[in-house]
Write an enzyme that holds these catalytic residues in place. Sequence first.
Site, PDB file in Angstrom:
ATOM      1  N   ASP A 298      10.498  -0.388 -46.133  1.00 51.96           N
ATOM      2  CA  ASP A 298      11.677   0.605 -46.329  1.00 51.96           C
ATOM      3  C   ASP A 298      11.186   2.044 -46.884  1.00 51.96           C
ATOM      4  OD1 ASP A 298      12.934  -1.949 -45.910  1.00 51.96           O
ATOM      5  OD2 ASP A 298      13.182  -2.136 -47.938  1.00 51.96           O
TER       6      ASP A 298
ATOM      7  N   GLU B  39      21.780  -2.299 -41.164  1.00 53.72           N
ATOM      8  CA  GLU B  39      21.310  -1.910 -42.390  1.00 53.72           C
ATOM      9  C   GLU B  39      20.460  -0.475 -42.402  1.00 53.72           C
ATOM     10  OE1 GLU B  39      19.450  -5.402 -43.611  1.00 53.72           O
ATOM     11  OE2 GLU B  39      17.658  -4.695 -42.411  1.00 53.72           O
TER      12      GLU B  39
END
Length: 318
Positions: free
Chosen positions: A28, A198
């Site tokens: 991420d 997401e």
Amino acid sequence: MAVAVSEQPVNQALATSGNPIFPGWYADPEGIVLDDEYWIYPTFSAPYDEQLFMDAFSSKDLVTWTKHPKVLSKENISWLRRALWAPAIVQANDKYYIFFGANDIQSNEEPGGIGVAVADNPAGPFKDALGKPLIDKFVNGAQPIDQFVFKDDDGQYYMYYGGWGHCNMVKLAPDLLSIVPFDDGTMYKEVTPENYTEGPFMLKRDGKYYFMWSEGAWVGPDYCVAYAIADSPFGPFERVGKILQRDAAVGTGVGHHSVVKGGGEDEWYIIYHRHPLGETDGNGRVTCIDRMYFNEEGKIEPVRMTYEGVAASPLTNK
Ligand code: FUB
């Protein structure tokens, strides 16, 4: 700029960054330019109960990186139990803000959600600013994780966030510590594009809003990144197509990215995580960087993943 005393060089004297950019399991990655340096703030990719801190990495040229250990950690977030995820960084008000997800809540009965921590230095230490989450509930079906903060040209900050296949946007107050109503009085707008899972990200180029997100399951091989182009930060975000996906020769499970602009004209870099070939642990994710190009129509070209990474691009020489 002052740096943490514990800083550690992680790669030196290389022709290109290489991929992964730095050793270790990191996912991420949020790339950003702060004070004429590139910074990357990733999730420490490990079993959830071990995800109790975040490291950061800085570079003057994208090739040589310095590790800043534990810029944010459990000691400075009283309500963190596990799963400290997906930092989003903002430089504003003469401070640095990290928005983070914590605890991976599965229902509104569990404590956790999206919090915000503040520091005077990009290397921290970041300290929880509220003593509680900024968003602690599911709204419109969106799990409160995976926030990205976007500043529009008029100075307004918006936060896009959400897991479990739903994406909301909220408007942030100038102090970045609370949510304020939109002009129509609502607090949350659902902006979910087709196939969204997401990891939202937004950039603005030539007056157009490029909204990007991750699709699929991050533990598996088919995780990927897609995008939309809109005329407004509110959308609608109509899916154009994928820009980043598995490559049988390089890696799988490719996603949860960010984009930074280099010092050159229209020079863009995509920073993302991927599973090394043959890696079967879902948390076996490494942080990588490659060039991202726009074509003459303003569309994003599919990204070619590499092992070499990118050449040096010092910001101060341009
Ligand atoms: O790293 C934890 C989670 O994995 C992130 O929040 C998701 O976006 C996925 O990358």
